[in-house]
Design an enzyme around this catalytic site. Sequence first.
Site, PDB file in Angstrom:
ATOM      1  N   GLY A 183     -15.896  -9.632   5.048  1.00 24.85           N
ATOM      2  CA  GLY A 183     -17.517  -9.524   5.757  1.00 24.85           C
ATOM      3  C   GLY A 183     -17.807  -9.043   6.818  1.00 24.85           C
ATOM      4  O   GLY A 183     -18.362  -8.910   7.514  1.00 24.85           O
ATOM      5  N   GLY A 184     -16.449  -8.868   8.021  1.00 27.32           N
ATOM      6  CA  GLY A 184     -16.558  -8.178   8.824  1.00 27.32           C
ATOM      7  C   GLY A 184     -17.484  -9.500  10.168  1.00 27.32           C
ATOM      8  O   GLY A 184     -16.990 -10.484  10.079  1.00 27.32           O
ATOM      9  N   ARG A 217      -2.612  -8.247  13.422  1.00 26.79           N
ATOM     10  CA  ARG A 217      -3.656  -7.073  13.691  1.00 26.79           C
ATOM     11  C   ARG A 217      -3.198  -5.911  13.826  1.00 26.79           C
ATOM     12  O   ARG A 217      -2.020  -5.648  14.250  1.00 26.79           O
ATOM     13  CB  ARG A 217      -4.281  -7.435  14.816  1.00 26.79           C
ATOM     14  CG  ARG A 217      -5.380  -6.662  14.956  1.00 26.79           C
ATOM     15  CD  ARG A 217      -6.343  -6.758  13.909  1.00 26.79           C
ATOM     16  NE  ARG A 217      -7.819  -6.144  14.622  1.00 26.79           N
ATOM     17  CZ  ARG A 217      -8.918  -6.286  13.311  1.00 26.79           C
ATOM     18  NH1 ARG A 217      -8.613  -6.323  12.389  1.00 26.79           N
ATOM     19  NH2 ARG A 217     -10.277  -5.418  14.012  1.00 26.79           N
ATOM     20  N   ASP A 225     -13.277  -0.353  14.651  1.00 22.40           N
ATOM     21  CA  ASP A 225     -13.061  -1.950  14.932  1.00 22.40           C
ATOM     22  C   ASP A 225     -13.480  -2.050  16.479  1.00 22.40           C
ATOM     23  O   ASP A 225     -13.549  -3.121  17.625  1.00 22.40           O
ATOM     24  CB  ASP A 225     -12.554  -3.570  14.014  1.00 22.40           C
ATOM     25  CG  ASP A 225     -12.542  -3.686  12.643  1.00 22.40           C
ATOM     26  OD1 ASP A 225     -14.009  -3.570  13.098  1.00 22.40           O
ATOM     27  OD2 ASP A 225     -11.764  -3.623  12.913  1.00 22.40           O
ATOM     28  N   THR A 262      -9.468  -8.989   4.865  1.00 25.98           N
ATOM     29  CA  THR A 262     -10.891  -8.616   3.937  1.00 25.98           C
ATOM     30  C   THR A 262     -10.923  -8.845   3.114  1.00 25.98           C
ATOM     31  O   THR A 262     -11.807  -8.439   2.219  1.00 25.98           O
ATOM     32  CB  THR A 262     -11.731  -7.536   4.696  1.00 25.98           C
ATOM     33  OG1 THR A 262     -11.706  -7.316   6.499  1.00 25.98           O
ATOM     34  CG2 THR A 262     -12.873  -7.870   4.491  1.00 25.98           C
ATOM     35  N   THR A 295      -6.978  -7.156   5.405  1.00 27.84           N
ATOM     36  CA  THR A 295      -7.406  -6.113   5.472  1.00 27.84           C
ATOM     37  C   THR A 295      -6.770  -4.962   5.993  1.00 27.84           C
ATOM     38  O   THR A 295      -6.074  -4.748   6.402  1.00 27.84           O
ATOM     39  CB  THR A 295      -8.881  -6.612   6.749  1.00 27.84           C
ATOM     40  OG1 THR A 295      -9.927  -5.422   6.384  1.00 27.84           O
ATOM     41  CG2 THR A 295      -8.585  -6.073   7.903  1.00 27.84           C
ATOM     42  N   SER A 352     -11.292  -8.017  16.307  1.00 25.67           N
ATOM     43  CA  SER A 352     -11.504  -8.291  14.586  1.00 25.67           C
ATOM     44  C   SER A 352     -12.079  -9.849  14.626  1.00 25.67           C
ATOM     45  O   SER A 352     -12.821 -10.407  15.765  1.00 25.67           O
ATOM     46  CB  SER A 352     -10.324  -8.645  14.279  1.00 25.67           C
ATOM     47  OG  SER A 352     -11.021  -9.943  12.710  1.00 25.67           O
ATOM     48  N   SER A 353     -13.547  -9.500  13.824  1.00 30.95           N
ATOM     49  CA  SER A 353     -14.363 -11.538  14.318  1.00 30.95           C
ATOM     50  C   SER A 353     -13.363 -12.170  12.684  1.00 30.95           C
ATOM     51  O   SER A 353     -13.789 -13.150  12.511  1.00 30.95           O
ATOM     52  CB  SER A 353     -14.904 -10.912  12.948  1.00 30.95           C
ATOM     53  OG  SER A 353     -16.088  -9.802  13.581  1.00 30.95           O
ATOM     54  N   ASN A 388     -10.336  -2.907   6.517  1.00 27.60           N
ATOM     55  CA  ASN A 388     -11.226  -2.705   7.183  1.00 27.60           C
ATOM     56  C   ASN A 388     -12.738  -2.303   5.801  1.00 27.60           C
ATOM     57  O   ASN A 388     -12.394  -3.493   5.108  1.00 27.60           O
ATOM     58  CB  ASN A 388     -11.436  -1.626   8.144  1.00 27.60           C
ATOM     59  CG  ASN A 388     -12.763  -1.585   9.536  1.00 27.60           C
ATOM     60  OD1 ASN A 388     -12.842  -3.175   8.993  1.00 27.60           O
ATOM     61  ND2 ASN A 388     -12.832  -0.515   9.979  1.00 27.60           N
TER      62      ASN A 388
HETATM   63  O1  DON Z   1     -11.596  -7.682  11.772  1.00 27.85           O
HETATM   64  C1  DON Z   1     -12.473  -7.110  11.524  1.00 27.85           C
HETATM   65  O2  DON Z   1     -13.835  -7.643  11.804  1.00 27.85           O
HETATM   66  C2  DON Z   1     -13.217  -6.507  10.312  1.00 27.85           C
HETATM   67  N1  DON Z   1     -12.035  -5.384   9.843  1.00 27.85           N
HETATM   68  C3  DON Z   1     -12.905  -6.727   9.274  1.00 27.85           C
HETATM   69  C4  DON Z   1     -13.061  -5.875   7.528  1.00 27.85           C
HETATM   70  C5  DON Z   1     -13.959  -6.756   6.780  1.00 27.85           C
HETATM   71  O3  DON Z   1     -13.904  -7.985   7.171  1.00 27.85           O
HETATM   72  C6  DON Z   1     -14.530  -6.023   5.457  1.00 27.85           C
HETATM   73  N2  DON Z   1     -14.842  -6.445   4.287  1.00 27.85           N
HETATM   74  N3  DON Z   1     -16.177  -6.695   4.386  1.00 27.85           N
END
Ligand code: DON
Length: 532
Positions: free
Chosen positions: A435-436, A65, A385, A343, A361, A414-415, A363
């Site tokens: 997808g966050g 990360r 984030d 991501t 990702t 993060s998710s 982001n």
């Molecule tokens: O770490 C996270 O939760 C986000 N930065 C993830 C970003 C993400 O999944 C973008 N996709 N649509």
Amino acid sequence: MIASADSLATQAGMQILERGGNAVDAACAVAMALGVTEGYSSGIGGGCFILLHMADGRQVAIDGREVAPAKSSRLMFVPRKPTDRTDLSLYSPLAAGVPGEVAAFDLAVREYGTMPFAELLEPARALADTGFVLDEYYASTIALYKDKFATDPASRAVYFDASGAPLAANARLIQSDLAATFRRMQENGAAEFYTGETAKQIAAFMRANGGIINESDLAAYKPQALEPVRGSYRGYDIISMPPPSSGGIHLIQILNLLEDYPLSYLGAGSSESMHLLAESMNLAFADRAEFLGDPAFTPVPTEALINKAYADTLRKKISRSRHLDEPAAGDPWAFLSSIDHHTTHFCVVDEMGNAASVTATVNTPFATCITVPGTGILLNNEMDDFVTEPGKPNFFGLVGKAVNEIEPGKKPLSSMSPTILLRDGKPYFIVGGAGGPRIITASVLAIVNALDFGMNVQAAVDYPRLHQQWKPNRVFVEPEHPFDVRRSLEAMGHTVEVGSARSRIQAIQADSLRGGWFGAADSRGIGAALGY
Ligand code: DON
């Protein structure tokens, strides 16, 4: 078997498997290739989580990360005067955390791979050097962000043609600077990125453009090998990503809440099962906002949140027929044991039974839309984030609290939820997504669809989704869910919002009848699963 969000990247990994590399070697090649062919989603300018289950029983969660630079501060993104920009956490050099992807894969390959790092960078280098033909999706993503690129000459040189127009579908995308960066890393190893020429170029760009990442931030970056979080669901063992991701904890927590309900009897897509799914997601996300942040900075009650007895107390808040508006967080602290403190997504399995589940990702799509001149590296905007301003929703609409505010050296929550379900100690279902916050819920749905509703892996991934993240107080559903189900959910008190999934899942499932594997790339995207 490899399932990734891009077919060229899946093929890059396949070359490595066919040459005798193991799942970890192939995962490295896939990740590096994705950074070239799906550069709007991930890349060496971003970060990743790598979850591994090795056939010899070793399991590890590698944390790549991004980290907040030493010069960052809690309120750095809060506008001081009305004319100040409000989007600096997304579209500026300040938006970037110190990238972790290169260091994480270097560690993964050294400890768990079998081939030299340089060789695993070769497919990505070649794709950057000779280029590849843009599909409609890539071209439309460039078009969508063309105004953001307008102020960044190094990005324009990559994504625009000689006449200054964004590259269209069927054009060839060549990334010569990025290829040169891969070549330097092939010669000098991962250190090239953190202390070599590449590090110097990143730091020089930051100094000249109002950024704060410097040479010592880059040199200090260390990937971490963590114990996965562990849970179970209907007899399957689960391993997933621990903090600084919230993903693994809440995926397990949601499944713990669901385990008590007869989902297979209620049926996929019924208003009752959708209500129970939404309520379980809602309670988990209330806890996420309250308790989840980088554990190096605040104690996270991980063990308690994934404890089944805690889920039993929390489940009492769920009514079978009525939605609960914006529940308060639970009280997990009582469930901490006294001694224990603690991501783009793709999946790879090899014939030895090693499995890799990786989410990477930068982001948001194309992140900052800023390319570091001379390197081809697109800078992540992972700083968004964090909670950048008390009460302000981030890009994904998530509202957090003090646990996730900016501090130097801290990682943004993060998710991302790379996950592996095991039966009798062997990988059975490997899953994760983009997808966050929707990564957590869409991964849960893929698991529930396969395990409770008996769908094959492709159907489990493709089935219409729902999503609840506590705030806003809404259940999001894809339009394929029948009208009468939406009406029933409204009758139970849900505010239903119809829209696209905004998540992409990749998964692999063991073929328990004949041996071997089934792979699935989300039909909402353009990825591919390949096996041999
Ligand atoms: O770490 C996270 O939760 C986000 N930065 C993830 C970003 C993400 O999944 C973008 N996709 N649509």
